[in-house]
Each structure stands twice: as structure tokens, then as C-alpha cells.
Design a protein around this motif. Structure first.
Motif, mmCIF file in Angstrom:
data_model
loop_
_atom_site.group_PDB
_atom_site.id
_atom_site.type_symbol
_atom_site.label_atom_id
_atom_site.label_comp_id
_atom_site.label_asym_id
_atom_site.label_seq_id
_atom_site.Cartn_x
_atom_site.Cartn_y
_atom_site.Cartn_z
ATOM 1 N N ALA A 148 0.828 -1.205 0.000
ATOM 2 C CA ALA A 148 0.000 0.000 0.000
ATOM 3 C C ALA A 148 0.862 1.255 0.000
ATOM 4 C CB ALA A 148 -0.933 -0.009 1.213
ATOM 5 N N ASN A 149 1.966 1.226 0.734
ATOM 6 C CA ASN A 149 2.853 2.388 0.787
ATOM 7 C C ASN A 149 3.506 2.637 -0.564
ATOM 8 O OD1 ASN A 149 4.363 4.462 2.368
ATOM 9 N ND2 ASN A 149 6.102 3.195 1.796
ATOM 10 N N ALA A 150 3.945 1.568 -1.230
ATOM 11 C CA ALA A 150 4.550 1.724 -2.558
ATOM 12 C C ALA A 150 3.542 2.309 -3.539
ATOM 13 C CB ALA A 150 5.069 0.378 -3.053
ATOM 14 N N GLU A 151 2.294 1.842 -3.475
ATOM 15 C CA GLU A 151 1.256 2.369 -4.358
ATOM 16 C C GLU A 151 1.002 3.848 -4.083
ATOM 17 O OE1 GLU A 151 -2.076 -0.161 -3.673
ATOM 18 O OE2 GLU A 151 -1.284 -1.822 -4.877
ATOM 19 N N LYS A 152 0.989 4.233 -2.805
ATOM 20 C CA LYS A 152 0.750 5.630 -2.451
ATOM 21 C C LYS A 152 1.874 6.525 -2.958
ATOM 22 C CE LYS A 152 0.120 8.840 1.367
ATOM 23 N NZ LYS A 152 -1.078 9.464 0.748
ATOM 24 N N LEU A 153 3.123 6.093 -2.772
ATOM 25 C CA LEU A 153 4.242 6.910 -3.221
ATOM 26 C C LEU A 153 4.233 7.079 -4.731
ATOM 27 C CD1 LEU A 153 7.144 5.658 -0.921
ATOM 28 C CD2 LEU A 153 5.862 7.792 -0.748
ATOM 29 N N ALA A 154 3.867 6.031 -5.442
ATOM 30 C CA ALA A 154 3.798 6.133 -6.903
ATOM 31 C C ALA A 154 2.644 7.039 -7.331
ATOM 32 C CB ALA A 154 3.629 4.749 -7.513
ATOM 33 N N ARG A 155 1.496 6.897 -6.700
ATOM 34 C CA ARG A 155 0.293 7.645 -7.085
ATOM 35 C C ARG A 155 0.370 9.113 -6.682
ATOM 36 N NH1 ARG A 155 -2.933 5.066 -4.017
ATOM 37 N NH2 ARG A 155 -2.968 6.633 -2.340
ATOM 38 N N ASP A 156 0.767 9.386 -5.423
ATOM 39 C CA ASP A 156 0.669 10.741 -4.889
ATOM 40 C C ASP A 156 1.969 11.531 -4.970
ATOM 41 O OD1 ASP A 156 -1.901 10.023 -4.265
ATOM 42 O OD2 ASP A 156 -1.531 9.725 -2.123
ATOM 43 N N TYR A 157 3.107 10.817 -5.089
ATOM 44 C CA TYR A 157 4.391 11.511 -5.056
ATOM 45 C C TYR A 157 5.248 11.235 -6.291
ATOM 46 C CZ TYR A 157 3.236 12.662 -0.252
ATOM 47 O OH TYR A 157 2.619 13.164 0.870
ATOM 48 N N GLY A 158 4.725 10.438 -7.212
ATOM 49 C CA GLY A 158 5.459 10.172 -8.439
ATOM 50 C C GLY A 158 6.726 9.364 -8.243
ATOM 51 N N TYR A 159 6.819 8.645 -7.114
ATOM 52 C CA TYR A 159 8.025 7.865 -6.810
ATOM 53 C C TYR A 159 7.767 6.410 -7.175
ATOM 54 C CZ TYR A 159 12.196 6.240 -4.346
ATOM 55 O OH TYR A 159 13.414 5.686 -4.036
ATOM 56 N N SER A 176 17.263 -15.636 3.334
ATOM 57 C CA SER A 176 16.786 -15.966 4.674
ATOM 58 C C SER A 176 15.356 -16.458 4.607
ATOM 59 C CB SER A 176 16.858 -14.742 5.586
ATOM 60 O OG SER A 176 16.278 -15.013 6.853
ATOM 61 N N GLU A 177 15.041 -17.426 5.466
ATOM 62 C CA GLU A 177 13.685 -17.972 5.550
ATOM 63 C C GLU A 177 12.813 -17.196 6.529
ATOM 64 O OE1 GLU A 177 12.647 -20.689 3.782
ATOM 65 O OE2 GLU A 177 14.593 -20.760 2.778
ATOM 66 N N ALA A 178 13.358 -16.148 7.152
ATOM 67 C CA ALA A 178 12.693 -15.516 8.288
ATOM 68 C C ALA A 178 11.551 -14.579 7.911
ATOM 69 C CB ALA A 178 13.718 -14.749 9.126
ATOM 70 N N TYR A 179 11.469 -14.153 6.646
ATOM 71 C CA TYR A 179 10.587 -13.039 6.304
ATOM 72 C C TYR A 179 9.468 -13.455 5.354
ATOM 73 C CZ TYR A 179 14.349 -10.516 8.516
ATOM 74 O OH TYR A 179 15.292 -10.084 9.431
ATOM 75 N N LYS A 180 8.333 -12.746 5.478
ATOM 76 C CA LYS A 180 7.135 -13.056 4.689
ATOM 77 C C LYS A 180 7.079 -12.298 3.372
ATOM 78 C CE LYS A 180 5.371 -15.633 7.993
ATOM 79 N NZ LYS A 180 6.358 -15.394 9.063
ATOM 80 N N GLY A 181 7.920 -11.302 3.211
ATOM 81 C CA GLY A 181 7.913 -10.475 2.011
ATOM 82 C C GLY A 181 8.574 -9.151 2.318
ATOM 83 N N GLY A 182 8.313 -8.151 1.490
ATOM 84 C CA GLY A 182 8.897 -6.844 1.736
ATOM 85 C C GLY A 182 8.885 -5.979 0.502
ATOM 86 N N ASP A 183 9.856 -5.115 0.382
ATOM 87 C CA ASP A 183 9.990 -4.289 -0.819
ATOM 88 C C ASP A 183 11.446 -3.952 -1.043
ATOM 89 O OD1 ASP A 183 10.732 -1.692 0.423
ATOM 90 O OD2 ASP A 183 8.701 -1.694 1.195
#
Length: 433
Positions: A148-159, A176-183
Motif C-alpha cells: 500500500a505504501n509503494a502504491e501511495k508513493l507512486a500515485r501521490d508523489y510520483g516515486y 533468509s527464511e525468516a521473512y514473509k515479504g517486503g519491498d
């Protein structure tokens, strides 16, 4: 306790991998006797060096006083990550400052990253900027938030520089097996932090800044021309810039009430050779979503530089033991790997994680409390304070207008209360909540 000396020897860099691999810079002499300048800068880290350089480029005479060595504090010890935006996400900034000022804060953060890269290029620093910082999420809800944060930055801030990663993609990237995802933020990056600080110091010297090491400031005498005192001399100036961050001590109580020093720790492994590709498949840096953040990257000689771990107290603990625990939780395959360097340092946080810009006294400016997001923003803060001294204070006033509450309990109780809070949140980390 004076944190300038609690964990370090006077005038010596810590035994870090950064200090062991830094491009040497000759020591600068202590201040002796009386000096005069348009501006006296207190602190030889990113904030102070950037302020001094930008002031000198504007034609001001500048004296900079550093208690130990240039880049001695957090500027020469940190994780080397050059992050995007501010420490808080744009949703939070919009609620705190409104949409218009949140946009200005985003633009300031983007300019900060560009400033770091421009300074490296303009002054031919022995520093390589490596693009890419991944954010690794412990929980599924955090992955959804990252998207959601990536979508907001692209939509509202052109990033559009952020790529969202599912579980398979984060595993392929960070091993690493420790994480569920990310960016993965391709517009951010990482570098050798001490070499960047020393590059700034060399640029300052070349621009005519009078740099003094082993010159701890003991007090500041108010007046139309404040006088900055050390044990061996003093500087009379029209303006004073405080750039002390976690090492401010009792020099300015108004700032100390809003900015708290905390310690953080990093270890460096032996060179991993071909195993390095199993740790990071690309030359990026990583930070995770734990309250007590883990952060890491590979060095140019394929060591893992891993930061993290909890410690409650201003004296440094057994750093190898403290940091190895979270490192092996992320990378159990590194059990038995030799640790060659271990070091700690003092940074500074604020209650709301926004940097503290303020005018604590007439003709005195201060910026500090970058809350772990300081490499780019501290460099930018120096430029912004130089602008303010030159009469262009709009950007300084924007930062100073952000709410900056005092820590509860005053100087006596703020640290115990922080320990209680950190204990609670680190327990939530361990419980997976």
C-alpha cells in the motif's frame, strides 16, 4: 555520564571495519587560544561538516570544533544506509503536517539523497554509492502495508522506485527464511559512512574551514556574538551551529529534553567468499520491520556487516554476543563464522522520530535526533542550517515547525521510561505480534 568518553578513548576511532578500511585523513590540531569567525560549528559529523562546507562555499568564515576526530560519532559508525524520504512514512507526515508540507518534506528527503551523491562526485570522494535498500517484513500484514505504501508513493508523489516482494522474492534476494515479504527501494542505497564523513572533512579543509579536533566544547556564552569555550581556547562568532546529535550531553538543555541518545551495535564477519551470494544475491542493503531493527549489507570485500541487538544502558555490552543472536536468527547458516570486528556507537532519537530543528538561543541553531535515518538527512540538515544563517530560513522553519515533544520524566526519568518501552516492544517482536 559523558558519552563522549564513556565507551571510547579520547581522539581514537573505534575498532570498526570502517576505521580499518578508511582512506586516511591527517589529524587537525586542537583549538588553542582565541579565534573569531562568522560561524562556529560544534560537531564534526555529517550535520556539522555539511553546514561548514556549505557556509564556506557561501563566503562565510567558519571554525568547526570536534571533541574527538572527524566522523568519530554515529557518522562514522552507522549502517551506511541512505534512505528515502523521512523517518516517518508519508501517511503519518500528512496527518502531522498536512498534505502540502508533507510533500515538501518528501522533496527535502529526495534532495538529501541527491545531495549525498553530488557531494561524493563533486569532491572526488573515495566512496561508492551502491543502489538499493530492501525492507524485510516479519508478518503478512506488514507486507500488505509495504504494498500500500509503494502504491501511495507512486500515485501521490510520483516515486516509482519501489518493487514489492512476496515471500519467494525476498528469500531469493536476501537468502533468509525468516521473512514473509517486503519491498526493494532502488532509489535508496548504501555506502562506506566513515569515508563519506572524511570526504566531507577534506572538502571543508579545501574550502577554507578551520577544523579543530580534540576540542570538546565545555560551554557557550550568550551574547550578540556568542563565545564557544573549550578547555584550551574559545571562539567568538556571529552564529553558532550545534551539530552534536547523541553526544550533546548537557551543552544545551532545551535540545536535550527532546533528543535522547541511544546506543547501537554492528559486527563484521570474516570475508564470506562465494557464500556471500547466498546471503545477498544483489549488492543491496537490508533493514527489517522489528522494533529493535536488524540491518545489514555486504562490504566491498564480501563481509557481512550486521547491526542490531538490544542493550539497556549507556555502557557498551559484549557486542559480539549482543549482535550475533539476531544475526543467527536471520542467517542460521552463518553459525561458526568468525567475527573480525565489533563496534558500537551513540545515535539520537526523538519521541515522534522526526528530527529536531530548533533555535535554542539567540544566534544559535541546532539540528539532531535523526532516529536512525540520518545519513542523508543529517547531510541535508547542514545545508539547510547554512541557508538559515545566510538569511534563507524557509526550509529550516519548515523543519522547526514540526511538533517536537519533550521526553516524559525529564533528564532523570526519560532513560528508564524508554527502557520500559523498548522492553515491551521487543517482547512483542519475540512473541510475533
Amino acid at each position: 555520564m559523558n558519552l563522549l568518553y564513556a565507551n571510547d578513548r579520547p581522539g581514537e576511532y573505534p575498532a570498526s571495519w570502517y576505521a580499518a578500511t578508511a582512506t586516511p585523513l591527517a589529524a587537525f590540531p586542537p583549538l588553542q587560544g582565541e579565534a573569531a569567525a562568522d560561524v562556529c560549528v560544534v560537531g564534526g559529523g555529517y550535520t556539522g561538516l555539511s553546514a561548514a562546507l556549505h557556509l564556506a562555499q557561501r563566503g562565510f568564515s567558519v571554525v568547526l570544533l570536534e571533541a574527538h576526530r572527524m566522523g568519530f560519532g554515529a557518522s562514522g559508525r552507522n549502517g551506511g544506509q541512505v534512505g528515502s524520504g523521512q523517518r516517518l512514512e508519508q501517511d503519518d507526515l500528512e496527518q502531522i503536517a498536512g498534505r502540502e508540507d508533507a510533500r515538501r518534506l518528501w522533496d527535502l528527503g529526495e534532495e538529501a539523497k541527491a545531495l549525498v551523491r553530488a557531494l561524493i562526485a563533486d569532491h572526488a570522494m573515495p566512496v561508492t554509492f551502491h543502489p538499493g535498500i530492501a525492507h524485510a517484513c516479519w508478518h503478512e500484514r506488514e507486507v500488505a502495508h509495504a504494498e500500500a505504501n509503494a502504491e501511495k508513493l507512486a500515485r501521490d508523489y510520483g516515486y516509482t522506485g519501489i518493487e514489492v516482494l512476496d515471500r519467494k522474492a525476498i528469500r531469493a534476494l536476501i537468502g533468509s527464511e525468516a521473512y514473509k515479504g517486503g519491498d526493494l527501494d532502488r532509489g535508496a542505497g548504501h555506502l562506506h559512512p566513515l569515508n563519506f564523513a572524511l570526504g566531507l572533512a577534506a572538502a571543508c579543509a579545501g574550502a577554507g574551514v578551520r577544523l579543530h579536533e580534540r576540542s570538546a566544547v565545555t560551554r557557550i556564552e550568550d551574547g550578540p556574538q556568542p563565545v564557544v569555550h573549550t578547555d584550551q581556547g574559545h571562539v567568538r562568532a556571529r552564529h553558532v551551529i550545534l551539530a552534536c546529535n547523541g553526544y550533546l550531553g548537557g551543552l544545551e538543555p532545551q535540545v536535550a529534553a527532546k533528543v535522547m541518545p541511544i546506543n547501537n551495535f554492528i559486527v563484521a564477519t570474516e570475508p564470506l567468499g562465494e557464500r556471500a551470494k547466498e546471503i545477498l544475491s544483489q549488492p543491496i542493503a537490508v533493514a527489517d520491520t522489528k522494533f529493535v531493527v536488524n540491518y545489514w549489507r555486504l562490504s566491498e570485500d564480501n563481509r557481512l556487516l550486521f547491526g542490531g541487538g538490544e542493550s539497556y544502558g549507556y555502557r557498551f555490552p559484549d557486542i559480539i554476543k549482543t549482535v550475533s543472536k539476531p544475526m543467527l536468527q536471520v542467517y542460521p547458516q552463518l553459525k561458526g563464522t568468525k567475527i573480525t570486528h565489533a563496534w558500537g556507537g551513540t545515535l539520537a532519537i526523538t519521541l515522534n522520530r522526526l528530527p529536531c530543528f530548533t533555535r535554542p538561543r539567540p544566534n544559535v541553531l541546532s539540528a539532531s535526533g535523526y532516529s536512525g535515518h540520518g545519513l542523508a538527512m543529517a547531510t541535508m540538515a547542514g545545508k539547510v542550517m547554512a541557508e538559515a544563517v545566510a538569511g534563507q530560513a524557509e526550509r529550516f522553519d519548515l523543519m522547526a515547525s514540526l511538533p517536537q515533544p519533550r521526553f516524559p520524566g525529564g533528564a532523570a526519568l526519560r532513560w528508564p521510561l524508554l527502557v520500559l518501552a523498548m522492553t515491551w516492544y521487543s517482547m512483542r517482536d519475540r512473541l510475533g505480534r
